[in-house]
Design an enzyme around this catalytic site. Structure first.
Site, PDB file in Angstrom:
ATOM      1  N   HIS A  31       1.012  -1.141  -0.159  1.00 31.40           N
ATOM      2  CA  HIS A  31      -0.043   0.034   0.114  1.00 31.40           C
ATOM      3  C   HIS A  31       0.834   1.292   0.102  1.00 31.40           C
ATOM      4  CE1 HIS A  31       0.520   1.775   4.143  1.00 31.40           C
ATOM      5  NE2 HIS A  31       0.897   0.416   4.294  1.00 31.40           N
ATOM      6  N   CYS A  32       0.217   2.273  -0.592  1.00 32.19           N
ATOM      7  CA  CYS A  32       0.806   3.677  -0.494  1.00 32.19           C
ATOM      8  C   CYS A  32      -0.484   4.313   0.244  1.00 32.19           C
ATOM      9  CB  CYS A  32       1.289   4.251  -1.669  1.00 32.19           C
ATOM     10  SG  CYS A  32       0.105   4.123  -3.026  1.00 32.19           S
ATOM     11  N   LEU A  33      -0.679   5.621   0.085  1.00 33.99           N
ATOM     12  CA  LEU A  33      -1.615   6.444   0.700  1.00 33.99           C
ATOM     13  C   LEU A  33      -2.719   6.194   0.229  1.00 33.99           C
ATOM     14  CD1 LEU A  33      -1.920   8.929   2.767  1.00 33.99           C
ATOM     15  CD2 LEU A  33      -1.925  10.235   1.101  1.00 33.99           C
TER      16      LEU A  33
ATOM     17  N   SER B  11       2.214   2.205  -4.780  1.00 32.96           N
ATOM     18  CA  SER B  11       2.229   0.773  -4.581  1.00 32.96           C
ATOM     19  C   SER B  11       1.919   0.156  -5.790  1.00 32.96           C
ATOM     20  CB  SER B  11       1.429   0.597  -3.455  1.00 32.96           C
ATOM     21  OG  SER B  11      -0.011   1.195  -3.610  1.00 32.96           O
TER      22      SER B  11
END
Length: 276
Positions: free
Chosen positions: A171-173, A179
């Site tokens: 995941h990223c934001l 991601s």
């Protein structure tokens, strides 16, 4: 961001005077067993306090970093049931792509069978460092950032998760650009897929996926080098060595500059064709 059409903001960014210097690949530093924290080798904005001397890239980087630094942990994650739709299963029983909110819900992580968490973002920190195995890599969602340098570390971590029979959440934001780029590259590496096929597979599971223009160009160039045989996928050490031997101007501006120079020298037209 949910549209698959070209983003006017990104098109405008390509015409503006970025300034970027990229150093070598990021190598993980020593950290507690449950968390591996990597050094940030991405370009830093200038310390010059006078805004009139900032390039567009430096000004944008300053804003993005300020946002990342100001992001406080959420007091309580949304209910697990409400977040289930944000956990996009890419490879059943092995690989999930999501936003940071899924990572904040230990209840949902347990339900999904997650054992490993790959965080791709400078503003992200482990929410449950004692319960899951983490790899946290600092990178901003900016066109000039070098995401290819992170891939060997990401691939090694994903391999370790699968070798242990675990499930890895990446995941990223928002689970849209950083991601998603890592997951697309991982499918290219493990499945032998071309970029367009890997991207299509990820988008079928998560329609909002939209890597920024710089990451897209980097993955397209990586795919071209793979097809030409210039880069040997192999295991992660072989890949890291191959990437270093065939070092490319992975960030967007240097990439465009090199391609335009090559076009001028060889007498062909460089149209900056981009498949999105």
């Amino acid at each position: 961001m949910t549209s698959h059409a070209a983003n006017p903001k990104e098109e405008q960014d390509q015409r503006l005077p970025f300034k970027s210097d990229i150093s070598g690949p990021i190598a993980p530093s020593q950290a507690p067993a449950h968390t591996v924290q990597a050094h940030d080798s991405q370009p830093k904005p200038s310390d010059d306090s006078s805004d009139e001397h900032l390039s567009f890239y430096e000004a944008k980087a300053r804003i993005v970093r300020a946002f990342a630094a100001s992001r406080a942990p959420q007091p309580a994650a949304p209910a697990a049931k409400a977040l289930e739709g944000d956990a996009s299963v890419i490879v059943p029983g092995k690989l999930i792509l999501s936003s940071c909110e899924v990572e904040e819900s230990s209840e949902l992580l347990t339900k999904l069978g997650v054992t490993h968490i790959l965080q791709v973002g400078e503003e992200l920190k482990p929410s449950h460092p004692g319960r899951f195995t983490y790899l946290s890599l600092p990178i901003l969602d900016m066109e000039g950032q070098d995401i290819v340098a992170l891939l060997p570390s990401c691939f090694q971590f994903l391999q370790q998760a699968q070798a242990s029979g675990g499930v890895c959440l990446v995941h990223c934001l928002a689970g849209i650009s950083r991601s998603a780029s890592v997951v697309i590259a991982y499918l290219m590496w493990t499945q032998g897929m071309p970029y367009t096929e890997a991207r299509a597979m990820v988008r079928r599971a998560r329609s909002k996926v939209y890597p920024n223009t710089g990451f897209t160009l980097q993955l397209q160039e990586l795919d071209r080098l793979r097809e030409s045989g210039a880069i040997q996928w192999g295991d992660t050490p072989s890949l890291a060595s191959s990437l270093e031997q065939h070092r490319q101007p992975w960030n967007l501006i240097r990439y465009l500059e090199v391609k335009e120079k090559q076009a001028q020298e060889e007498g062909w037209t460089w149209g900056r064709t981009l498949v999105i």
